[in-house]
Design an enzyme around this catalytic site. Structure first.
Site, mmCIF file in Angstrom:
data_model
loop_
_atom_site.group_PDB
_atom_site.id
_atom_site.type_symbol
_atom_site.label_atom_id
_atom_site.label_comp_id
_atom_site.label_asym_id
_atom_site.label_seq_id
_atom_site.Cartn_x
_atom_site.Cartn_y
_atom_site.Cartn_z
ATOM 1 N N LEU A 50 54.183 74.283 -54.383
ATOM 2 C CA LEU A 50 53.621 74.506 -52.926
ATOM 3 C C LEU A 50 54.640 75.225 -51.980
ATOM 4 O O LEU A 50 54.869 74.964 -50.875
ATOM 5 C CB LEU A 50 53.501 73.238 -52.313
ATOM 6 C CG LEU A 50 52.165 72.534 -52.617
ATOM 7 C CD1 LEU A 50 51.887 71.279 -52.000
ATOM 8 C CD2 LEU A 50 51.037 73.168 -52.809
ATOM 9 N N ASN A 83 43.936 75.363 -47.022
ATOM 10 C CA ASN A 83 44.353 74.470 -48.137
ATOM 11 C C ASN A 83 45.218 73.844 -47.643
ATOM 12 O O ASN A 83 46.640 74.440 -47.618
ATOM 13 C CB ASN A 83 44.427 75.453 -49.450
ATOM 14 C CG ASN A 83 44.720 74.246 -50.566
ATOM 15 O OD1 ASN A 83 45.768 73.746 -50.754
ATOM 16 N ND2 ASN A 83 43.750 74.095 -51.522
ATOM 17 N N CYS A 130 48.792 66.430 -54.602
ATOM 18 C CA CYS A 130 50.360 66.421 -54.427
ATOM 19 C C CYS A 130 50.966 65.209 -54.528
ATOM 20 O O CYS A 130 50.214 64.134 -54.157
ATOM 21 C CB CYS A 130 50.448 66.697 -52.841
ATOM 22 S SG CYS A 130 49.389 67.931 -52.304
ATOM 23 N N LYS A 172 39.636 68.640 -52.481
ATOM 24 C CA LYS A 172 39.739 69.224 -53.776
ATOM 25 C C LYS A 172 40.378 68.259 -54.942
ATOM 26 O O LYS A 172 41.233 67.610 -54.661
ATOM 27 C CB LYS A 172 40.969 70.568 -53.682
ATOM 28 C CG LYS A 172 41.055 70.986 -54.978
ATOM 29 C CD LYS A 172 41.535 72.492 -54.794
ATOM 30 C CE LYS A 172 41.745 73.206 -56.195
ATOM 31 N NZ LYS A 172 42.510 74.525 -55.987
ATOM 32 N N GLY A 199 37.760 76.433 -62.248
ATOM 33 C CA GLY A 199 38.457 76.020 -63.523
ATOM 34 C C GLY A 199 38.165 77.051 -64.512
ATOM 35 O O GLY A 199 37.222 76.909 -65.263
ATOM 36 N N GLY A 200 39.043 78.141 -64.697
ATOM 37 C CA GLY A 200 38.711 79.196 -65.807
ATOM 38 C C GLY A 200 37.512 80.143 -65.742
ATOM 39 O O GLY A 200 37.222 80.776 -66.724
HETATM 40 C C1 LIG Z 1 50.107 80.038 -59.481
HETATM 41 C C2 LIG Z 1 49.012 78.771 -58.996
HETATM 42 C C3 LIG Z 1 49.165 78.259 -57.751
HETATM 43 C C4 LIG Z 1 48.329 77.227 -57.233
HETATM 44 N N1 LIG Z 1 48.521 76.790 -55.888
HETATM 45 C C5 LIG Z 1 47.476 75.886 -55.444
HETATM 46 C C6 LIG Z 1 47.883 75.167 -54.208
HETATM 47 O O1 LIG Z 1 48.715 75.742 -53.506
HETATM 48 N N2 LIG Z 1 46.859 74.523 -53.876
HETATM 49 C C7 LIG Z 1 45.945 74.096 -54.489
HETATM 50 O O2 LIG Z 1 44.868 73.343 -53.849
HETATM 51 N N3 LIG Z 1 45.617 74.687 -55.763
HETATM 52 C C8 LIG Z 1 46.446 75.349 -56.450
HETATM 53 N N4 LIG Z 1 46.322 76.020 -57.623
HETATM 54 C C9 LIG Z 1 45.041 75.651 -58.311
HETATM 55 C C10 LIG Z 1 44.064 76.506 -58.217
HETATM 56 O O3 LIG Z 1 43.765 76.977 -56.779
HETATM 57 C C11 LIG Z 1 42.747 76.334 -59.177
HETATM 58 O O4 LIG Z 1 42.536 74.929 -58.625
HETATM 59 C C12 LIG Z 1 43.254 75.912 -60.568
HETATM 60 O O5 LIG Z 1 44.207 77.073 -60.899
HETATM 61 C C13 LIG Z 1 41.855 76.184 -61.630
HETATM 62 O O6 LIG Z 1 41.312 77.153 -61.534
HETATM 63 P P1 LIG Z 1 41.531 78.646 -62.361
HETATM 64 O O7 LIG Z 1 41.306 78.166 -63.841
HETATM 65 O O8 LIG Z 1 40.428 79.671 -62.030
HETATM 66 O O9 LIG Z 1 43.051 79.258 -62.000
HETATM 67 C C14 LIG Z 1 47.248 76.971 -57.796
HETATM 68 C C15 LIG Z 1 46.969 77.491 -59.078
HETATM 69 C C16 LIG Z 1 47.658 78.682 -59.703
HETATM 70 C C17 LIG Z 1 47.889 79.006 -61.013
#
Ligand SMILES: Cc1cc2nc3c(=O)[nH]c(=O)nc-3n(C[C@H](O)[C@H](O)[C@H](O)COP(=O)(O)O)c2cc1C
Length: 299
Positions: free
Chosen positions: A71, A97, A127, A162, A240-241
């Site tokens: 974070l 967020n 968190c 979330k 998610g993906g």
């Molecule tokens: C590098 C990185 C940083 C992330 N930081 C946060 C964050 O600060 N807060 C949050 O709620 N989710 C965070 N996520 C989670 C993403 O928002 C998302 O929920 C998760 O990656 C699944 O989606 P995706 O597969 O499309 O990446 C982060 C993900 C990645 C890869």
């Protein structure tokens, strides 16, 4: 054709950039006009500035990435002063967020966000709860309900909670968050995961575990969005993906009112606009006049 409405907020399309993968939008604006997106969820904010974790932060794995960013962010005050005006000028909905290590942190931060023109607050309950020995707020339904209701009491902003896929029971978690006052739910955050360096006989990440995202998690995320959207009556935002327009449509067909794109932005910084165009193309091909027609069409 692609317009959706979440909690009274109009979105020009259901494609939202996911928190932590899009900064505050400025860098991606060099690749395309990010104003075409339905919305942008900010990097996860905390009450005070955070430097983030030491050691390896991003690690590639089969069909995904693991992250342990911790974070890193400028803190809510600096966000409101420096980043929010720029974000608002991008011409899309701004979702803030918000994370935190204690309930008090969330409470103090939400009050600061109240006096802004943020469209929606996305509460990240994945968190670690400092006072409860580091177990995340988003594991046990009752703990999540407690924090959601305390934050709810302090804000009139629309609250999107979330969910963590690491919850003991994702449906129970969803119901508890709605009971606590969530206006909508987004899911999923990253999956708790681990990686090993066999030559060093050591764990890759300083914090031992890291969050897995990307195509590797898509089928599980899809299942969870399907299950959750059947047990709550608030909008569910699926992620998610998601890599393509087809993936986005799958999430909507199982019940998502909108979707978020995360990891794909790293692979292809133009993914947002390409997914929107792909969804438009799908609607034209299938004679869909209004994307809301397909939400939850698969039972
Ligand atoms: C590098 C990185 C940083 C992330 N930081 C946060 C964050 O600060 N807060 C949050 O709620 N989710 C965070 N996520 C989670 C993403 O928002 C998302 O929920 C998760 O990656 C699944 O989606 P995706 O597969 O499309 O990446 C982060 C993900 C990645 C890869």
């Amino acid at each position: 054709m692609l317009k959706v409405n979440i909690n009274g907020v109009d979105f020009k399309n259901p494609v939202i950039a996911a928190s932590g993968t899009f900064g505050f939008g400025a860098e991606y604006n060099n690749f395309y006009d990010v104003g075409v997106l339905g919305g942008i969820s900010s990097k996860g904010l905390t009450l005070n500035e955070k430097a983030g974790n030491d050691g390896i932060r991003i690690y590639e794995t089969a069909e995904g990435i693991m992250n342990s960013v911790g974070l890193q962010n400028p803190g809510v005050d600096a966000f409101i002063k420096n980043e929010l005006p720029r974000m608002k000028s991008l011409g899309t909905n701004v979702i803030a967020n918000l994370g935190g290590g204690t309930i008090e942190d969330y409470e103090k931060a939400i009050v600061k966000l109240n006096d802004t023109d943020i469209d929606i607050i996305e509460l990240n309950i994945s968190c670690p709860n400092v006072k409860a020995g580091g177990m995340a707020f988003g594991i046990k339904g009752e703990v999540a309900k407690d924090i959601v209701s305390k934050v709810r009491a302090l804000t009139n902003k629309k609250l999107m909670v979330k969910l963590s896929p690491n919850a003991e029971n994702i449906c129970d978690m969803a119901v508890k968050c709605v009971e606590g006052g969530a206006d909508s739910l987004s899911l999923v955050n990253t999956f708790k995961a681990m990686a090993v360096d066999i030559n060093k006989r050591d764990i890759i990440f300083n914090n031992k575990f890291a969050g897995l995202s990307g195509p590797a998690i898509k089928p599980i995320a899809l299942r969870m969005v399907h299950e959750v959207s059947r047990v709550v009556d608030v909008p569910v935002i699926g992620l998610g993906g998601i890599m393509t327009a087809e993936d986005a449509i799958e999430f909507m067909m199982v019940g998502a009112s909108a979707i978020q794109i995360g990891t794909v932005n790293f692979l292809n910084p133009r993914a947002g606009i390409e997914i929107i165009e792909g969804m438009e193309e799908f609607c034209r091909r299938e004679g869909i006049k209004n994307i809301n027609e397909i939400v939850g069409c698969i039972n």
